[in-house]
Design a protein around this motif. Structure first.
Motif: not given
Ligand code: SF4
Ligand code: SF4
Ligand code: SF4
Lengths: 267, 74
Positions: A164-170, A243-248
């Motif tokens: 996954a190129s965007f991974v977040a937790r809240t 936000i753990f991952v945020q990549e193009d």
């Protein structure tokens, strides 16, 4: 647009128990969409089965309430057919990590432009409080009367390693940051995963004597910390959020479009 | 006094509406309101007990699982 304009008011009040975190997730999802100024017709919400999946029924977008675990498969079809639309898939423990676990890792691997919102309440609420792959070790469930001996998946780690190129937790307590994360996840081009720690006071709370919804949210407040904080170094048991991952990275529909062009050119 | 003028401003400009038919009395808005504006009545529905104290932070509106609270800025 007012927040209530996004709701199918005829189905309210909704079916969720008093204090259920899923309602807070729905609330903040609408607010993120409102801030982004997206039109109702530009959004497709695809869900599977479970308390979490009910979200699609309450929101006035294009909505599909599909089979248990298969929401991402339906969503993939919709996205390939209409890559211009925003696809949001609300999921629970089962849809994301049990019956739907394979669809989840492969959607992540393909990096298809879909936003998966995983409401992690550590239990199967709708069917009566059975343990799930997200139940914490040692916790009680109707099917684990002496305590759960399984280890829980780490959704963030799973999503990340699956591609996954965007991974977040809240969490359901952190409403304002949840809204910001949802905005970023929805606008991100690629497979976005947002894990929201959410309370099921009726089963997980009651079975484990964790108190009511307020106490369960207090737990999220006290036991989580922003990613990379000094607090985590002092107390490794804290759960990180952010936000753990945020990549193009190459997105699946865009890649597929290239293939169509190639095939057409070679005709 | 700075805080007072802010409060007065808030009084003029915001309005909290609670839909009693949607509220399930979970108490989340009551517990987490930083100004202790809200309470539950004898029917376990949220009510606005101290409207003058509200500073329009909006947290009750965002955390209500039943979307029963709406704050409008007049
Ligand atoms: S059973 Fe649990 S997850 Fe389902 S609506 Fe009730 S509190 Fe929410
Ligand atoms: S948070 Fe919403 S549902 Fe819960 S008591 Fe307040 S108004 Fe009612
Ligand atoms: S807006 Fe903020 S201060 Fe006002 S009632 Fe809601 S939580 Fe309390």
């Amino acid at each position: 647009m007012a927040v209530r304009d996004y709701i199918r008011e005829r189905f309210m009040p909704h079916i969720w128990c008093a204090g259920c975190g899923h309602g807070i997730v729905m609330n903040n999802l609408i607010r993120a969409i409102e801030v982004l100024g997206l039109k109702k017709n530009d959004i497709v919400m695809v869900s599977g089965i479970g308390c979490s999946a009910r979200i699609s029924g309450y929101l006035d977008f294009h909505t599909l309430h599909t089979l248990h675990g298969r929401a991402l498969a339906f969503a993939t079809g919709v996205k390939l057919g209409r890559p211009d639309l925003h696809i949001i898939v609300p999921m629970g423990d089962g849809d994301a990590t049990a019956i739907g676990g394979n669809h989840f890792i492969h959607a992540a691997r393909r990096n298809i432009d879909i936003t998966a919102v995983i409401m992690n309440n550590h239990i199967y609420g709708m069917t009566g409080g059975q343990y799930s792959p997200l139940s914490v070790y040692g916790r009680m469930a109707t099917t684990a009367p002496f305590g759960n001996i399984d280890q829980a998946f780490d959704i963030v780690g799973l999503a990340q390693s699956a591609g996954a190129s965007f991974v977040a937790r809240t969490t359901s307590y952190h409403a304002t940051s949840m809204i910001k994360i949802f905005q970023k996840a929805i606008t991100h081009k690629g497979f976005s995963v947002v894990e929201v720690l959410s309370q099921c006071p009726t089963y997980y709370g009651r079975k484990n004597r964790l108190g009511d919804a307020v106490e369960m949210m207090e737990f999220f407040k006290k036991n989580t910390t922003p990613l990379g904080s000094a607090a985590k170094e002092k107390n490794p048991d804290l759960i990180e959020r952010g936000i753990f991952v945020q990549e193009d990275r190459p997105e699946y529909c865009a890649e597929y479009k290239k293939i169509i062009k190639k095939a057409m050119g070679e005709q | 006094m700075k805080s007072k003028s802010k409060k007065d401003q808030g009084k003029d400009r915001s309005h909290i509406e609670i839909r009693r038919d949607w509220c399930k009395g979970c108490g989340i808005c009551v517990a987490f309101c930083p100004k202790k504006v809200l309470a539950l009545d004898e029917n376990e529905k949220a009510i606005i007990e101290r409207p003058d104290e509200c500073d329009q932070c909006g947290l009750c509106e965002l955390r209500c699982p039943d979307i029963a609270i709406e704050i409008t800025t007049l």
